[in-house]
Design an enzyme around this catalytic site. Structure first.
Site, PDB file in Angstrom:
ATOM      1  NE  ARG A   1      -7.268   1.798   9.573  1.00  0.00           N
ATOM      2  CZ  ARG A   1      -6.459   0.737   9.543  1.00  0.00           C
ATOM      3  NH1 ARG A   1      -5.322   0.767   8.863  1.00  0.00           N
ATOM      4  NH2 ARG A   1      -6.779  -0.364  10.178  1.00  0.00           N
TER       5      ARG A   1
ATOM      6  CG  HIS B   1      -4.006  -2.211  14.025  1.00  0.00           C
ATOM      7  ND1 HIS B   1      -4.276  -1.391  12.942  1.00  0.00           N
ATOM      8  CD2 HIS B   1      -2.905  -2.914  13.676  1.00  0.00           C
ATOM      9  CE1 HIS B   1      -3.366  -1.587  12.005  1.00  0.00           C
ATOM     10  NE2 HIS B   1      -2.521  -2.509  12.422  1.00  0.00           N
TER      11      HIS B   1
ATOM     12  CD  GLU C   1      -3.570  -6.253   7.885  1.00  0.00           C
ATOM     13  OE1 GLU C   1      -2.782  -6.966   8.522  1.00  0.00           O
ATOM     14  OE2 GLU C   1      -3.200  -5.518   6.969  1.00  0.00           O
TER      15      GLU C   1
ATOM     16  CG  ASN D   1      -4.995  -2.598   5.703  1.00  0.00           C
ATOM     17  OD1 ASN D   1      -5.579  -1.526   5.522  1.00  0.00           O
ATOM     18  ND2 ASN D   1      -4.695  -3.055   6.910  1.00  0.00           N
TER      19      ASN D   1
ATOM     20  CE1 TYR E   1       1.915  -2.059   4.137  1.00  0.00           C
ATOM     21  CE2 TYR E   1      -0.036  -3.338   4.648  1.00  0.00           C
ATOM     22  CZ  TYR E   1       0.803  -2.270   4.912  1.00  0.00           C
ATOM     23  OH  TYR E   1       0.507  -1.403   5.930  1.00  0.00           O
TER      24      TYR E   1
ATOM     25  CD  GLU F   1      -2.463  -1.068   7.794  1.00  0.00           C
ATOM     26  OE1 GLU F   1      -1.541  -1.861   7.494  1.00  0.00           O
ATOM     27  OE2 GLU F   1      -3.138  -1.169   8.835  1.00  0.00           O
TER      28      GLU F   1
END
Ligand code: FCB
Length: 443
Positions: free
Chosen positions: A76, A120, A166, A293, A295, A352
């Site tokens: 990606r 992005h 995002e 995504n 985290y 991600e």
């Protein structure tokens, strides 16, 4: 490398992710136009230690070779808008398009499926200079032209297209908290305005992609965190709901339900942007996949941050990455389950997931990033657990392909599964890269 005890399902994509501005370098090479980040990195104090790059623009054959060597079957990456359209619109920079075209050919040759993101957290600098940037409603015309240019050229070979990465970060960190380019600290009304313009741009671009690439799989990537109240007090529970509304639902609802969430509309009140009659229909385009995504989970209490959202992030005891983000693998399972039960969709990819652990290369010439090895192994297990319970998860991309420019943190935070020596540009596959290789063997 020890057997991680992970078996990937048939047809699953395993890869890494990157973004144009974070890895390409070569900001003035071959006719590329400036991006808002080129401007922002010059602001004194904006970036910690931020003046080199991975030079992927020139070293991509080696980077593709590493992915091939690791046996990854997907990659990606994003396209730099100002590399293709230096002024944001109008004249095309053929050399910029050629770069992506060659990269894609090499990936396909190596049996690596390209997943291309159009935006992005970027914008050609020329557009805000002419006024507004993402705050200008008409920016969707420019984004559509860009999507059209890129998909006409690359759509014969690229089938997985993502419009945005995002939107929350782009809008809030670019226009309200000011951590990301263009680094503006305007009111929340500006973040909401930018979000709406991004959503409109998304809706228009989806249509263009489908017109140009009839067999395209189209999606969007949203940063989603499972939100938990810090305590069971009604105030903290309400704060958690607001944070979930601000970060998760404000972005999923328009796309999957064609409306912004009522409770948040009420909360934002006069801060809301103008929504024109057909806007929500434009935004709610059928999608083939959602990119998620993840985290860290969000543990939230009632507070005073981001008024009127009024929250306070809590750091529960436990393990933390060098970035100060909590390591909590179950959070990935939780958010996959939450997303699937609230927004049923055909396919989800974890686009991600990763952590900053700044381990060096040791005298044996290796990078033993044992904390990242454990991190990726445990998060992948949790993702696959969600899949066995019915979540339509079809791929996992570790962030990141290589150490890179971590936005406001510059080169101080290393997320890569390949180590980059920023002085020499030497690449060293980390132990976490070999972990992915071991897992990829089960494909
Ligand atoms: C995400 C961004 C990505 C990277 C990681 C650490 O929010 O999409 O570019 O910086 O964080």
């Amino acid at each position: 490398m020890e057997d991680p005890g992970i078996k990937l399902p048939k047809g699953f994509y395993l890869g890494t992710a990157s973004a144009a501005y974070q890895i390409e370098g070569a900001t003035t090479q071959d006719g590329r136009g400036p991006s808002i980040w080129d401007q922002y990195v010059k602001t004194p104090g904006a970036i910690e230690n931020g003046d080199t790059a991975c030079d992927h623009y020139n070293r991509w054959p080696e980077d593709v070779e590493i992915m091939r060597h690791l046996g990854l079957n997907a990659y990606r990456f994003s396209i730099g808008w100002s590399r293709v359209l230096p002024k944001g619109r109008g004249k095309i920079n053929k050399k910029g398009l050629d770069f992506y075209s060659q990269l894609i050919d090499a990936l396909l040759e190596a049996k690596i499926t390209p997943f291309v993101t159009l935006n992005h957290i970027e914008l050609p600098q020329k557009l805000p200079e002419e006024g507004g940037g993402w705050l200008r409603r008409g920016v969707h015309h420019d984004f559509r032209e860009y999507a059209d240019t890129v998909t006409q050229e690359l759509g014969d070979r690229v089938k997985h297209w993502t419009t945005f990465n995002e939107p929350w970060e782009l809008a809030w960190q670019g226009y309200h908290t000011g951590e990301d380019a263009p680094g503006l600290r305007l009111g929340i009304d500006s973040a909401l305005e930018a979000s709406h313009n991004v959503n409109l741009s998304h809706g228009h671009a989806v249509q263009t992609i489908r017109d140009n690439v009839p067999d395209a799989k189209v999606g969007i990537v949203i940063h989603l965190n499972h939100v938990e109240p810090a305590t069971q007090n009604p105030e903290d529970i309400a704060a958690a709901k607001r944070w979930e509304g601000c970060q998760n639902r404000w972005y999923l609802d328009p796309i999957y339900r064609g409306e912004y969430p009522e409770d948040m509309k009420e909360l934002y009140g006069p801060l809301l942007p103008e929504i024109q009659p057909d806007d929500m229909e434009t935004i709610q385009q059928p999608l083939d996949y959602l990119g998620l995504n993840m985290y860290r989970r969000s543990v939230v209490a009632d507070g005073t941050d981001l008024a009127p959202v009024n929250i306070k992030r809590i750091s529960p005891p436990g393990e933390y990455s060098d970035m100060g983000w909590e390591v909590y693998p179950k959070g990935l399972y939780d958010i996959l389950k939450w997303t699937d039960s609230n927004y049923p969709t055909k396919k989800i990819y974890v686009t991600e997931n990763g952590a900053a652990f700044n381990d060096p290369v040791t005298p044996d010439g290796r990078c033993h990033d044992t904390r990242r090895v454990a991190f990726l192994r445990e998060y992948i297990k949790q993702a696959l657990k969600a899949r066995t319970e019915g979540v339509p998860l079809h791929g996992y991309f570790a962030w990141s392909t290589m150490d890179n420019f971590e936005w406001a943190y510059g080169y101080n935070m290393r997320f890569g599964v390949t180590y980059i020596d920023f002085q020499t540009q030497k690449r060293t596959i980390k132990d976490s890269g070999y972990l992915l290789q071991k897992i990829a063997e089960t494909l």
